[in-house]
Design a protein around this motif. Structure first.
Motif, PDB file in Angstrom:
ATOM      1  N   ASP A  17       0.725  -1.272  -0.073  1.00 30.53           N
ATOM      2  CA  ASP A  17       0.039   0.107  -0.004  1.00 30.53           C
ATOM      3  C   ASP A  17       1.101   1.331  -0.128  1.00 30.53           C
ATOM      4  OD1 ASP A  17       0.767  -0.037   2.737  1.00 30.53           O
ATOM      5  OD2 ASP A  17      -1.097  -0.008   3.578  1.00 30.53           O
ATOM      6  N   SER A  18       2.236   1.258  -0.648  1.00 29.66           N
ATOM      7  CA  SER A  18       3.008   2.254  -0.473  1.00 29.66           C
ATOM      8  C   SER A  18       3.613   2.715  -1.955  1.00 29.66           C
ATOM      9  CB  SER A  18       3.955   2.204   0.610  1.00 29.66           C
ATOM     10  OG  SER A  18       4.724   1.254   0.330  1.00 29.66           O
ATOM     11  N   MET A  19       2.864   1.612  -2.919  1.00 30.47           N
ATOM     12  CA  MET A  19       3.573   1.971  -4.261  1.00 30.47           C
ATOM     13  C   MET A  19       2.637   2.670  -5.227  1.00 30.47           C
ATOM     14  SD  MET A  19       5.042  -1.970  -4.558  1.00 30.47           S
ATOM     15  CE  MET A  19       6.233  -1.916  -5.653  1.00 30.47           C
ATOM     16  N   TYR A  20       2.853   3.926  -5.454  1.00 23.47           N
ATOM     17  CA  TYR A  20       1.944   4.844  -6.365  1.00 23.47           C
ATOM     18  C   TYR A  20       2.876   5.471  -7.465  1.00 23.47           C
ATOM     19  CZ  TYR A  20      -0.840   4.102  -2.466  1.00 23.47           C
ATOM     20  OH  TYR A  20      -1.691   3.571  -1.304  1.00 23.47           O
ATOM     21  N   LEU A  21       2.495   5.620  -8.720  1.00 16.76           N
ATOM     22  CA  LEU A  21       3.056   6.155  -9.782  1.00 16.76           C
ATOM     23  C   LEU A  21       3.249   7.632  -9.367  1.00 16.76           C
ATOM     24  CD1 LEU A  21       1.457   4.550 -12.695  1.00 16.76           C
ATOM     25  CD2 LEU A  21       3.710   4.140 -11.802  1.00 16.76           C
ATOM     26  N   LEU A  76      -3.812  -6.828  15.608  1.00 16.88           N
ATOM     27  CA  LEU A  76      -3.024  -5.444  15.427  1.00 16.88           C
ATOM     28  C   LEU A  76      -2.481  -5.714  14.015  1.00 16.88           C
ATOM     29  CD1 LEU A  76      -2.882  -2.916  16.788  1.00 16.88           C
ATOM     30  CD2 LEU A  76      -0.806  -3.692  17.605  1.00 16.88           C
ATOM     31  N   LEU A  77      -1.661  -6.760  13.622  1.00 17.57           N
ATOM     32  CA  LEU A  77      -0.990  -6.446  12.385  1.00 17.57           C
ATOM     33  C   LEU A  77      -2.027  -6.527  11.154  1.00 17.57           C
ATOM     34  CD1 LEU A  77       1.556  -9.512  12.992  1.00 17.57           C
ATOM     35  CD2 LEU A  77       1.880  -6.770  12.945  1.00 17.57           C
ATOM     36  N   LYS A  78      -3.194  -6.853  11.275  1.00 15.59           N
ATOM     37  CA  LYS A  78      -4.345  -6.635  10.180  1.00 15.59           C
ATOM     38  C   LYS A  78      -4.402  -5.183   9.824  1.00 15.59           C
ATOM     39  CE  LYS A  78      -6.497 -11.128  10.938  1.00 15.59           C
ATOM     40  NZ  LYS A  78      -7.354 -11.912  11.719  1.00 15.59           N
ATOM     41  N   ASN A  79      -4.160  -4.198  11.092  1.00 16.27           N
ATOM     42  CA  ASN A  79      -4.335  -2.896  10.872  1.00 16.27           C
ATOM     43  C   ASN A  79      -3.139  -2.097  10.321  1.00 16.27           C
ATOM     44  OD1 ASN A  79      -5.351  -0.074  11.294  1.00 16.27           O
ATOM     45  ND2 ASN A  79      -6.159  -0.601  13.036  1.00 16.27           N
ATOM     46  N   SER A  80      -2.976  -1.724   9.142  1.00 19.63           N
ATOM     47  CA  SER A  80      -1.810  -0.867   8.791  1.00 19.63           C
ATOM     48  C   SER A  80      -1.692   0.174   9.370  1.00 19.63           C
ATOM     49  CB  SER A  80      -1.828  -1.025   7.061  1.00 19.63           C
ATOM     50  OG  SER A  80      -2.949  -0.083   6.817  1.00 19.63           O
ATOM     51  N   LEU A  81      -2.557   0.746   9.861  1.00 20.72           N
ATOM     52  CA  LEU A  81      -2.287   2.194  10.553  1.00 20.72           C
ATOM     53  C   LEU A  81      -1.811   1.756  11.968  1.00 20.72           C
ATOM     54  CD1 LEU A  81      -2.488   5.156  10.476  1.00 20.72           C
ATOM     55  CD2 LEU A  81      -4.954   5.042  11.511  1.00 20.72           C
ATOM     56  N   ALA A  82      -2.338   0.939  12.653  1.00 20.51           N
ATOM     57  CA  ALA A  82      -1.595   0.605  14.166  1.00 20.51           C
ATOM     58  C   ALA A  82       0.018   0.141  13.848  1.00 20.51           C
ATOM     59  CB  ALA A  82      -2.358  -0.459  14.328  1.00 20.51           C
ATOM     60  N   LEU A  85       1.826   3.220  12.898  1.00 18.20           N
ATOM     61  CA  LEU A  85       2.190   3.985  14.217  1.00 18.20           C
ATOM     62  C   LEU A  85       2.864   3.341  15.205  1.00 18.20           C
ATOM     63  CD1 LEU A  85      -1.410   5.483  14.792  1.00 18.20           C
ATOM     64  CD2 LEU A  85       0.198   6.600  14.130  1.00 18.20           C
ATOM     65  N   LEU A  86       3.038   2.093  15.511  1.00 17.74           N
ATOM     66  CA  LEU A  86       3.846   1.189  16.211  1.00 17.74           C
ATOM     67  C   LEU A  86       5.383   1.649  15.800  1.00 17.74           C
ATOM     68  CD1 LEU A  86       1.841  -2.040  17.169  1.00 17.74           C
ATOM     69  CD2 LEU A  86       2.867  -0.162  18.782  1.00 17.74           C
ATOM     70  N   VAL A  87       5.539   1.411  14.435  1.00 19.38           N
ATOM     71  CA  VAL A  87       6.773   1.431  13.696  1.00 19.38           C
ATOM     72  C   VAL A  87       7.342   2.961  13.860  1.00 19.38           C
ATOM     73  CG1 VAL A  87       8.294   1.515  11.736  1.00 19.38           C
ATOM     74  CG2 VAL A  87       6.672  -0.261  12.229  1.00 19.38           C
ATOM     75  N   CYS A  88       6.431   4.005  13.722  1.00 22.23           N
ATOM     76  CA  CYS A  88       6.730   5.224  14.025  1.00 22.23           C
ATOM     77  C   CYS A  88       7.368   5.580  15.551  1.00 22.23           C
ATOM     78  CB  CYS A  88       5.734   6.399  13.574  1.00 22.23           C
ATOM     79  SG  CYS A  88       5.583   6.380  11.858  1.00 22.23           S
ATOM     80  N   VAL A  89       6.535   5.056  16.422  1.00 22.02           N
ATOM     81  CA  VAL A  89       6.914   5.197  17.774  1.00 22.02           C
ATOM     82  C   VAL A  89       8.078   4.634  18.176  1.00 22.02           C
ATOM     83  CG1 VAL A  89       6.052   4.907  20.287  1.00 22.02           C
ATOM     84  CG2 VAL A  89       4.642   5.943  18.402  1.00 22.02           C
ATOM     85  N   GLY A  90       8.339   3.261  17.611  1.00 19.28           N
ATOM     86  CA  GLY A  90       9.471   2.547  18.234  1.00 19.28           C
ATOM     87  C   GLY A  90      10.807   3.166  17.337  1.00 19.28           C
ATOM     88  N   SER A  91      10.621   3.528  16.045  1.00 17.69           N
ATOM     89  CA  SER A  91      11.800   4.052  15.399  1.00 17.69           C
ATOM     90  C   SER A  91      12.376   5.192  15.957  1.00 17.69           C
ATOM     91  CB  SER A  91      11.730   4.380  13.880  1.00 17.69           C
ATOM     92  OG  SER A  91      11.095   3.133  13.367  1.00 17.69           O
ATOM     93  N   GLY A  92      11.197   6.231  16.381  1.00 18.88           N
ATOM     94  CA  GLY A  92      11.478   7.615  17.028  1.00 18.88           C
ATOM     95  C   GLY A  92      12.110   7.534  18.167  1.00 18.88           C
TER      96      GLY A  92
END
Length: 140
Positions: A17-21, A76-82, A85-92
């Motif tokens: 869901d992140s590949m757009y022309l 939780l893995l089925k929800n891409s927004l969750a 957000l987890l990756v953003c918080v963890g990486s940050g």
């Protein structure tokens, strides 16, 4: 880009869901906008943003592995927004921790370097006094 996203989702044409022309075109305009902003540089944020960039793929893998290992997180893995957000918080959080540790290490190294420099200056002054025949031990 939003229309492209909805069309691709409707026809189920994409794997991710992140590949757009339209994304490269959008990024060009966003980068131009960023170049126009006049802001004060914050060197500490350079390090943090670099670490976010380096760490986020690993944090994503860790979040997915944790989601598979912990039964309560499987949904939780089925929800891409969750996941996002987890990756953003963890990486940050990890990047901020690394930046904070880096600052502490630099301050401690800089502090010990200044101490060594002042000690060596003191030794040079004492050495010159001794060469000139001054007695430094008795204070004369």
């Amino acid at each position: 880009m939003t229309a492209e996203a909805f069309l691709l989702k409707y026809f189920e044409l994409q794997r991710h869901d992140s590949m757009y022309l339209a994304l490269p075109v959008c990024m060009v305009f966003l980068y131009r906008l960023l170049l126009e902003l006049k802001v004060r540089p914050l060197p500490g944020l350079r390090l943090v943003s670099t670490w976010i960039y380096i760490l986020h793929p690993g944090v994503l893998v860790a979040v997915r592995a944790l989601g598979k290992a912990v039964p309560a997180m499987k949904d939780l893995l089925k929800n891409s927004l969750a996941v996002y957000l987890l990756v953003c918080v963890g990486s940050g959080a990890a990047a901020l921790l690394i930046g904070w540790l880096n600052g502490r290490i630099r301050r401690s190294v800089r502090g010990s370097g200044e101490e060594r420099e002042s000690e060596s200056k003191g030794e040079r002054v004492r050495g010159r006094e001794e060469e000139n025949g001054q007695n430094t031990a008795s204070g004369i």
